[in-house]
Design an enzyme around this catalytic site. Sequence first.
Site, PDB file in Angstrom:
ATOM      1  N   SER A 153       5.429  -2.275  -0.575  1.00 26.46           N
ATOM      2  CA  SER A 153       4.092  -2.505  -1.146  1.00 26.46           C
ATOM      3  C   SER A 153       4.212  -2.611  -2.665  1.00 26.46           C
ATOM      4  CB  SER A 153       3.209  -1.310  -0.785  1.00 26.46           C
ATOM      5  OG  SER A 153       1.989  -1.336  -1.488  1.00 26.46           O
ATOM      6  N   TYR A 166       0.863   7.676  -0.129  1.00 25.95           N
ATOM      7  CA  TYR A 166       1.265   6.302   0.216  1.00 25.95           C
ATOM      8  C   TYR A 166       2.333   5.809  -0.757  1.00 25.95           C
ATOM      9  CZ  TYR A 166       0.670   1.336   1.527  1.00 25.95           C
ATOM     10  OH  TYR A 166       0.869   0.043   1.954  1.00 25.95           O
TER      11      TYR A 166
HETATM   12  P1  NAD Z   1      -2.267  -3.610   9.922  1.00 27.64           P
HETATM   13  O1  NAD Z   1      -3.026  -2.349  10.015  1.00 27.64           O
HETATM   14  O2  NAD Z   1      -2.788  -4.841  10.574  1.00 27.64           O
HETATM   15  O3  NAD Z   1      -0.767  -3.413  10.436  1.00 27.64           O
HETATM   16  C1  NAD Z   1      -0.114  -2.172  10.507  1.00 27.64           C
HETATM   17  C2  NAD Z   1       0.354  -2.008  11.928  1.00 27.64           C
HETATM   18  O4  NAD Z   1       1.154  -0.822  12.021  1.00 27.64           O
HETATM   19  C3  NAD Z   1      -0.827  -1.849  12.893  1.00 27.64           C
HETATM   20  O5  NAD Z   1      -0.656  -2.728  13.993  1.00 27.64           O
HETATM   21  C4  NAD Z   1      -0.718  -0.393  13.320  1.00 27.64           C
HETATM   22  O6  NAD Z   1      -1.224  -0.150  14.599  1.00 27.64           O
HETATM   23  C5  NAD Z   1       0.783  -0.175  13.225  1.00 27.64           C
HETATM   24  N1  NAD Z   1       1.170   1.241  13.166  1.00 27.64           N
HETATM   25  C6  NAD Z   1       0.608   2.213  12.419  1.00 27.64           C
HETATM   26  N2  NAD Z   1       1.211   3.381  12.671  1.00 27.64           N
HETATM   27  C7  NAD Z   1       2.191   3.124  13.578  1.00 27.64           C
HETATM   28  C8  NAD Z   1       3.152   3.929  14.237  1.00 27.64           C
HETATM   29  N3  NAD Z   1       3.257   5.251  14.003  1.00 27.64           N
HETATM   30  N4  NAD Z   1       3.991   3.334  15.129  1.00 27.64           N
HETATM   31  C9  NAD Z   1       3.902   2.008  15.363  1.00 27.64           C
HETATM   32  N5  NAD Z   1       2.997   1.200  14.792  1.00 27.64           N
HETATM   33  C10 NAD Z   1       2.166   1.760  13.899  1.00 27.64           C
HETATM   34  O7  NAD Z   1      -2.089  -3.870   8.362  1.00 27.64           O
HETATM   35  P2  NAD Z   1      -1.029  -4.768   7.559  1.00 27.64           P
HETATM   36  O8  NAD Z   1      -1.634  -4.955   6.234  1.00 27.64           O
HETATM   37  O9  NAD Z   1      -0.591  -5.937   8.348  1.00 27.64           O
HETATM   38  O10 NAD Z   1       0.191  -3.747   7.383  1.00 27.64           O
HETATM   39  C11 NAD Z   1       1.537  -4.098   7.597  1.00 27.64           C
HETATM   40  C12 NAD Z   1       2.401  -3.457   6.542  1.00 27.64           C
HETATM   41  O11 NAD Z   1       2.053  -4.016   5.268  1.00 27.64           O
HETATM   42  C13 NAD Z   1       2.236  -1.937   6.384  1.00 27.64           C
HETATM   43  O12 NAD Z   1       3.490  -1.329   6.267  1.00 27.64           O
HETATM   44  C14 NAD Z   1       1.456  -1.799   5.092  1.00 27.64           C
HETATM   45  O13 NAD Z   1       1.682  -0.574   4.456  1.00 27.64           O
HETATM   46  C15 NAD Z   1       1.981  -2.982   4.320  1.00 27.64           C
HETATM   47  N6  NAD Z   1       1.095  -3.405   3.219  1.00 27.64           N
HETATM   48  C16 NAD Z   1      -0.167  -3.843   3.453  1.00 27.64           C
HETATM   49  C17 NAD Z   1      -0.973  -4.208   2.405  1.00 27.64           C
HETATM   50  C18 NAD Z   1      -2.387  -4.690   2.602  1.00 27.64           C
HETATM   51  O14 NAD Z   1      -3.149  -4.769   1.605  1.00 27.64           O
HETATM   52  N7  NAD Z   1      -2.817  -5.047   3.792  1.00 27.64           N
HETATM   53  C19 NAD Z   1      -0.476  -4.125   1.097  1.00 27.64           C
HETATM   54  C20 NAD Z   1       0.822  -3.686   0.880  1.00 27.64           C
HETATM   55  C21 NAD Z   1       1.609  -3.320   1.966  1.00 27.64           C
END
Ligand code: NAD
Length: 264
Positions: A153, A166
């Site tokens: 991130s 986080y």
């Molecule tokens: P999202 O919530 O759609 O995806 C995250 C996924 O991880 C979900 O499907 C959730 O069910 C799954 N998950 C959570 N805990 C889990 C566990 N213990 N075991 C297995 N699966 C689990 O959101 P996203 O934005 O697509 O997130 C994907 C990645 O991107 C994450 O690591 C997040 O930290 C990172 N990220 C997101 C953003 C943003 O703004 N959306 C920014 C920076 C980083």
Amino acid sequence: MSLEPSFFKNQFDFSGKVAIITGGSSGIGFETARMLLAGGARVLLTGRDEIKGEKAVRKLGKGPCQKINFLKADVSKTGQCKKIICSTIEQYGKIDIVINNAGVFKANPIENVTEKEFDWIVDTNLKGAFFICKYAVPYLKKNKAGAVINVSSDAGLQGNNLSSAYCASKGGLTIFTKALALELASYGIRVNCVCPGDIATPMLDNDLETRSDSKKYLKALTESYPVGRLGRPEEVASVICFLASGASGFVTGAAWSVDGGITA
Ligand code: NAD
């Protein structure tokens, strides 16, 4: 080097490759699965929710290449990380690409962060990725090739307000990526991470739902981006696919910003 017309297609040809994507039922993981499948890979999607996972597989499987399966697994449990790797080997016989995408976020002042909440965030975002790698590495070493992409991130490069747990998890993930890249470089295994800024996915929606001033917050957040908008999940997925592909053969140990310039 002479370039044939098929040069770009070949660079992103994932035929015969086996990829694992954790937390792939939605958002960035889902879009990454879509792109890898389009490139010819076979994909094991994992997540905690079987109904959500099977729904994602049905959507992804509609295309010409039905090469996707779902496995219910919680990456915060090390035994389940092992199960993901064993199941991939049982089903596909090898692993080429590992995408540690599962993640959780909660904004909270440090005085309110309980041990349970800290463990939930760190165990999912950092410990999960660490143990998926631990169990995958012997198989990647056997192949003498492979690409690991951790989804970190902008909060893994800089401090973000009210996000200490986080940031601790994602900062750890970024440096873990670099350490593992050094350890595995001589085996032909590349390890990189992407560092997205705010991306329009369920994670952002969930965060907005917890805020009383969500409209105002979203407007200010959007305006804080040099490009004047938030990112789309496919814009992160395409960088993940680049890092998984032959086009990035000399890239390892990188923390690749995908953030509309916010950390610039
Ligand atoms: P999202 O919530 O759609 O995806 C995250 C996924 O991880 C979900 O499907 C959730 O069910 C799954 N998950 C959570 N805990 C889990 C566990 N213990 N075991 C297995 N699966 C689990 O959101 P996203 O934005 O697509 O997130 C994907 C990645 O991107 C994450 O690591 C997040 O930290 C990172 N990220 C997101 C953003 C943003 O703004 N959306 C920014 C920076 C980083």
